[in-house]
Write an enzyme that holds these catalytic residues in place. Structure first.
Site, PDB file in Angstrom:
ATOM      1  N   HIS A 147       0.853  -1.190   0.000  1.00  0.00           N
ATOM      2  CA  HIS A 147       0.000   0.000   0.000  1.00  0.00           C
ATOM      3  C   HIS A 147       0.888   1.238   0.000  1.00  0.00           C
ATOM      4  O   HIS A 147       1.899   1.281   0.691  1.00  0.00           O
ATOM      5  CB  HIS A 147      -0.876  -0.053   1.262  1.00  0.00           C
ATOM      6  CG  HIS A 147      -1.902   1.022   1.390  1.00  0.00           C
ATOM      7  ND1 HIS A 147      -1.593   2.344   1.598  1.00  0.00           N
ATOM      8  CD2 HIS A 147      -3.261   0.947   1.381  1.00  0.00           C
ATOM      9  CE1 HIS A 147      -2.706   3.046   1.692  1.00  0.00           C
ATOM     10  NE2 HIS A 147      -3.729   2.227   1.563  1.00  0.00           N
ATOM     11  N   HIS A 275      -6.441  -5.501  -4.231  1.00  0.00           N
ATOM     12  CA  HIS A 275      -7.338  -4.389  -3.925  1.00  0.00           C
ATOM     13  C   HIS A 275      -7.369  -3.483  -5.147  1.00  0.00           C
ATOM     14  O   HIS A 275      -6.391  -2.785  -5.425  1.00  0.00           O
ATOM     15  CB  HIS A 275      -6.848  -3.598  -2.713  1.00  0.00           C
ATOM     16  CG  HIS A 275      -7.165  -4.241  -1.414  1.00  0.00           C
ATOM     17  ND1 HIS A 275      -6.683  -3.776  -0.210  1.00  0.00           N
ATOM     18  CD2 HIS A 275      -7.936  -5.314  -1.112  1.00  0.00           C
ATOM     19  CE1 HIS A 275      -7.128  -4.537   0.774  1.00  0.00           C
ATOM     20  NE2 HIS A 275      -7.886  -5.479   0.244  1.00  0.00           N
TER      21      HIS A 275
END
Length: 368
Positions: A147, A275
């Site tokens: 991330h 994601h």
């Protein structure tokens, strides 16, 4: 030659946080709407924000949840769990406490029927190695999320990749978060700042500053990251809007990661879950700040057969559009991108269940 992948369409309920917090829907209502509106078949849920008392899950509740998933025709993909070593006010968790804390969540994932537990970057290589046999015992793959402001070739991620290779457990991998490879400052966020009274001059300079950092690529180190963060704060202050400075910095450096799409190839064999982070869909039906088509193409070409959880992050600031409509439009982009890459997205429940079962490792007799 690697066979083309057929990613599984899905969504994380995180995308609908505004509707959940506003009590438009409870958990069951969101699950039913996800199925009814065709956002699945893949379903991802965040543990602590969705299940009361998590990670303590009793048998009756687990049974109710599994029955609901079967009834509506979805397949559980990933349970987002926490690796917060700062849960105590006065100290950090030590290694043994962290392993215990994570073990409880792994057991909860297994009990609820999730084959993947998404873990966070605060888990280091030693901890992931220690958790591998626990994950194997319960049949749950640990997929650490890459991330922003991290990225696939970041030293911390490469250290994890190298440890995975050494350990050799198929139950260790990564969750690819598209926010690490953003290509533009989200127009929907610019509109939100405009609605908060930011001048056009300031907004133009915010975009220009981010574009400068995009051209430079990811920060070289934490000092560089801090300098970039500070530059957004300074920009806001110079324009008489110091109230926006921290927000500019958080989003400009921690949400919109400037790595390139090809950077994901560094860890491609270890990507277990995705994601599909995005921030909005424009009037042309495209995501203007995330290269969705290139990302889907890369996954297809690398034989990725796991799930893509559409993750709409724009709910944080976009209160004027329906997140449900936006998810529907973004998933159409994914399907179109997969077709353009010579493949397709899996939207059929039976196909998704079979493919996910073949994609992920399993442990015979695994239990919670």
């Amino acid at each position: 030659m690697t066979a083309l992948g057929t990613p599984i369409q899905g969504v994380t309920l995180y995308s609908f946080t505004r509707a959940f917090h506003g009590r438009e829907y409870d958990l069951e209502g969101l699950i039913r709407k996800t199925a009814a509106d065709g956002f699945g078949p893949g379903l991802e849920i965040i543990g602590f924000s969705s299940f009361r008392g998590f990670p303590a899950i009793d048998d009756a509740y687990a049974g109710w949840f599994r029955d609901l998933i079967d009834e509506v025709g979805l397949v559980t993909t990933s349970l987002a769990v926490n690796a917060d070593i700062g849960i105590h006010r006065d100290r950090l968790l030590n290694q043994d406490e962290l392993i215990e804390y994570m073990t409880l969540q792994i057991k909860a994932a297994a009990k609820l029927g999730f084959p993947i537990a998404r873990v966070q970057i605060s888990i280091e290589p030693d901890s992931m190695e220690a958790l591998a046999p626990i994950a194997e015992a319960h049949g749950v793959t640990l997929a650490l999320e890459v991330h922003a402001d991290q990225y696939a070739s970041h030293p911390r991620i490469l250290a994890l990749r190298d440890r995975y290779e050494k350990v050799g457990s198929p139950f260790l991998g990564f969750t690819m978060d598209w926010g690490a490879t953003v290509s533009g400052f989200a127009p929907s966020l610019i509109e939100a700042y405009r609605r908060r009274g930011a001048s056009e001059e300031l907004l133009g300079q915010v975009v220009d500053l981010w574009n400068t950092y995009y051209e430079q690529g990811p920060p070289a180190d934490q000092a560089d990251h801090g300098q970039r963060f500070g530059s957004f704060i300074g920009l806001a202050a110079r324009h008489g809007r110091p109230d926006l400075g921290i927000d500019f910095g958080i989003n400009g450096t921690g949400l919109f990661g400037p790595a390139r799409v090809d950077d994901w190839r560094t860890i491609a064999p270890w990507i277990k879950h995705v994601h599909g982070k995005f921030f909005g869909i424009d009037e042309n039906g495209e995501e203007p700040s995330v290269p969705v088509r290139d990302l889907v193409k890369l996954l297809v070409e690398n034989g990725y057969n796991g799930a893509i959880s559409s993750e709409y992050e724009g709910w944080h600031w976009n209160y004027w559009q329906s997140p449900f409509d936006i998810i529907s439009d973004e998933q159409a982009v994914q399907r179109s991108a997969a077709e353009a890459a010579g493949s397709r997205m899996i939207t059929d429940l039976a196909e998704a269940r079979t493919q996910l079962g073949a994609w992920l490792p399993n442990t015979e007799g695994a239990h919670a």
